[in-house]
Scaffold this motif. Sequence first.
Motif, PDB file in Angstrom:
ATOM      1  N   ARG A  20       0.825  -1.207   0.000  1.00  0.00           N
ATOM      2  CA  ARG A  20       0.000   0.000   0.000  1.00  0.00           C
ATOM      3  C   ARG A  20       0.861   1.260   0.000  1.00  0.00           C
ATOM      4  N   ASN A  48       0.710   3.978  -2.904  1.00  0.00           N
ATOM      5  CA  ASN A  48       0.357   5.362  -2.586  1.00  0.00           C
ATOM      6  C   ASN A  48       1.379   6.327  -3.175  1.00  0.00           C
ATOM      7  N   GLU A  95       0.687   6.634  -6.786  1.00  0.00           N
ATOM      8  CA  GLU A  95      -0.491   7.481  -7.000  1.00  0.00           C
ATOM      9  C   GLU A  95      -0.120   8.963  -6.944  1.00  0.00           C
ATOM     10  N   GLU A 146      -0.771  11.752  -9.782  1.00  0.00           N
ATOM     11  CA  GLU A 146      -1.442  13.025  -9.541  1.00  0.00           C
ATOM     12  C   GLU A 146      -0.621  14.202 -10.056  1.00  0.00           C
ATOM     13  N   GLU A 152      -6.619  -2.302  -2.243  1.00  0.00           N
ATOM     14  CA  GLU A 152      -7.268  -0.997  -2.207  1.00  0.00           C
ATOM     15  C   GLU A 152      -6.302   0.045  -1.645  1.00  0.00           C
ATOM     16  N   GLY A 176      -5.505   4.677  -1.871  1.00  0.00           N
ATOM     17  CA  GLY A 176      -5.767   5.986  -2.464  1.00  0.00           C
ATOM     18  C   GLY A 176      -7.238   6.273  -2.685  1.00  0.00           C
ATOM     19  N   ASN A 177      -7.470   7.447  -3.261  1.00  0.00           N
ATOM     20  CA  ASN A 177      -8.841   7.899  -3.475  1.00  0.00           C
ATOM     21  C   ASN A 177      -9.184   8.151  -4.931  1.00  0.00           C
ATOM     22  N   LYS A 178      -8.159   8.248  -5.774  1.00  0.00           N
ATOM     23  CA  LYS A 178      -8.422   8.571  -7.173  1.00  0.00           C
ATOM     24  C   LYS A 178      -8.997   7.363  -7.912  1.00  0.00           C
TER      25      LYS A 178
END
Length: 218
Positions: A171, A175, A178, A182, A196, A198-200
Amino acid sequence: MIELKNVSKVYPNGTIALDKVNLKFNKGDFVILMGESGAGKTTLLKIIRGDEEPTEGTVLFEGVDIQRYNRTSLRRKIGFAFQDLTLIDDRTVFDNVSLPMQFRGASFREIHNKVEAVLSEVRLREKMYKLVKELSYGEKQRVSIARALIYEPIVLLLDEPTGNLDVDTARAVLNFVEVLNERGTTVIMSTHHLIEFGNKPKGIIKIRKGRIVGKEYV
């Protein structure tokens, strides 16, 4: 940015790695290729980077057939962190990450500044002069990613980057990736299991026996 048109790959022994694949990746995408081992994920990544030629079909990068690209220029634009890491265990982190720039003939000052910056990004600055064999697997994975980032590629290909990591380390690596995404880096990552993070929203492309069998967002 990247488009595959009716791409197939058949190896000399008759193995069909990819079968009439049609895909399009846009700038800034974060796409996950999901499938079991042997599904064709690694072959797809190698073809996207131009490391292998399709038996049939065309791969376009920035509107140009990828086979027409100068290989050195292509590798600066498309970074690849390999599943087997391809690191030299008895050399330092600095040596491993700087190899692409050494081959280019860059000055020591340029190499040192760039390696220091990219290792800071992956939180390994303090391990710069450690031997790779002294690192944990998660740290080695980040070294592999750092080497892929040395030229600040616009596309980053990751082949099973979490395959041998515990969930927490995986993770953390993801991250970090990610964050790169971004900032504008297009990320295409293969995996056989989804963690699972991040949020994107991320695109998922499911591959089975060389064929695309599903597309969705999560």
